[in-house]
Scaffold this active site. Structure first.
Site, PDB file in Angstrom:
ATOM      1  CG  ASP A  80      -1.735   1.249   1.175  1.00  0.00           C
ATOM      2  OD1 ASP A  80      -2.351   1.654   0.206  1.00  0.00           O
ATOM      3  OD2 ASP A  80      -1.923   1.706   2.576  1.00  0.00           O
TER       4      ASP A  80
ATOM      5  CG  ASP B 154      -1.208   8.066   2.941  1.00  0.00           C
ATOM      6  OD1 ASP B 154       0.142   8.608   3.339  1.00  0.00           O
ATOM      7  OD2 ASP B 154      -2.144   8.744   3.258  1.00  0.00           O
TER       8      ASP B 154
END
Length: 213
Positions: free
Chosen positions: A9, A11
Site C-alpha cells: 500500500d 500511504d
C-alpha cells in the site's frame, strides 16, 4: 514459503501523507458546513476519493448534485496536491528504501496496490518509481478495498498467484482486502491491526525479508 513478490500500500506504509489527506478533507467538509475530526478521518483510511466524500456527506446528512460532487472531489485533490509539492525521498517512512533495495537485489517482484490516483506521481517524487514492476492505483480498479481487486490485479500483472505475494498494509480495509484475496497480510505501523494481520511490525525497520524467502 516460496514468496516471490512484495505488494505495498502507499500511504502509511511507504510514505505518510495521512495528515495532508485529513487537512484537505477537513477543508472540504468545512466548505460544506460539516464537522470533521481526526476520529472521523480514521474511517477514510484505505478508502478511495469518491467513497470518502460520500462518507463525509453522510456525516452531515447532505446530498449534493452530481456537478457539485465532482467539483468537491476536484477541490479536495487540489488541496492535497498543493500540500505535497515538496514531497521527496527524505519523506520515505523508516525501512522502506532499504527493503526495496534488498528485495530488488534478491530478485523479488515489487508492486503497489493503492486507492490513490496520485500514486505514480508520488512514487516519482519519492524517487522510487523505478523499483516497482507494477503499479495498480485508483485508476485501475472498480471496487475499492476491502475488496481484493487492487491486489489481485497486481498479482495477475506480475504473473503470480496470491499465495506467492506478501502484502504490506496499514489500514484495516487493506488487511481485509489482502486476506480476502488469499494473500499473506502484513500490518505496519497501526497497532489496531494486531490480531487482524497475519504478521505485524511497528515499522519496516523491524521486517526481515529472509524470514519469508
Amino acid at each position: 514459503m516460496g514468496y516471490r513478490a512484495l505488494l505495498f500500500d502507499l500511504d502509511g506504509v511507504i510514505v505518510s501523507t495521512e495528515k495532508n489527506h485529513f487537512h484537505a478533507w477537513k477543508k472540504t467538509a468545512n466548505h460544506l458546513g460539516i464537522s470533521f475530526s481526526e476520529k472521523d478521518n480514521e474511517a477514510l483510511k484505505g478508502v478511495n476519493r469518491v467513497d470518502s466524500l460520500k462518507h463525509i456527506l453522510a456525516l452531515g446528512k447532505r446530498i449534493v448534485p452530481d456537478e457539485e460532487f465532482e467539483a468537491l472531489l476536484h477541490f479536495k485533490n487540489e488541496e492535497y496536491l498543493s500540500s505535497i509539492e515538496d514531497l521527496c525521498i527524505k519523506d520515505l517512512l523508516p525501512g522502506v528504501f532499504d527493503l526495496l533495495n534488498l528485495a530488488k537485489n534478491k530478485g523479488f517482484n515489487i508492486g503497489l496496490g493503492s486507492s490513490s490516483k496520485n500514486a505514480p506521481m508520488i512514487l516519482e517524487r519519492l524517487e522510487i518509481a523505478a523499483y516497482f514492476d507494477v503499479v495498480i492505483d485508483g485508476n485501475g480498479v472498480t471496487r475499492p478495498k476491502p475488496d481484493p481487486e487492487v491486489f489481485l490485479n497486481g498479482a495477475k500483472r506480475l504473473g503470480l498467484s496470491p499465495s506467492e505475494c506478501l502484502v504490506f498494509e496499514d489500514a484495516q480495509s487493506g488487511i481485509q482486502a489482502a486476506k480476502a484475496g488469499g494473500f499473506f497480510a502484513i500490518g505496519v505501523g497501526n497497532p489496531w491491526l494486531l490480531g487482524l494481520a497475519d504478521d505485524y511490525y511497528n515499522s519496516l525497520t523491524e521486517f526481515s525479508l529472509e524470514r519469508y524467502a
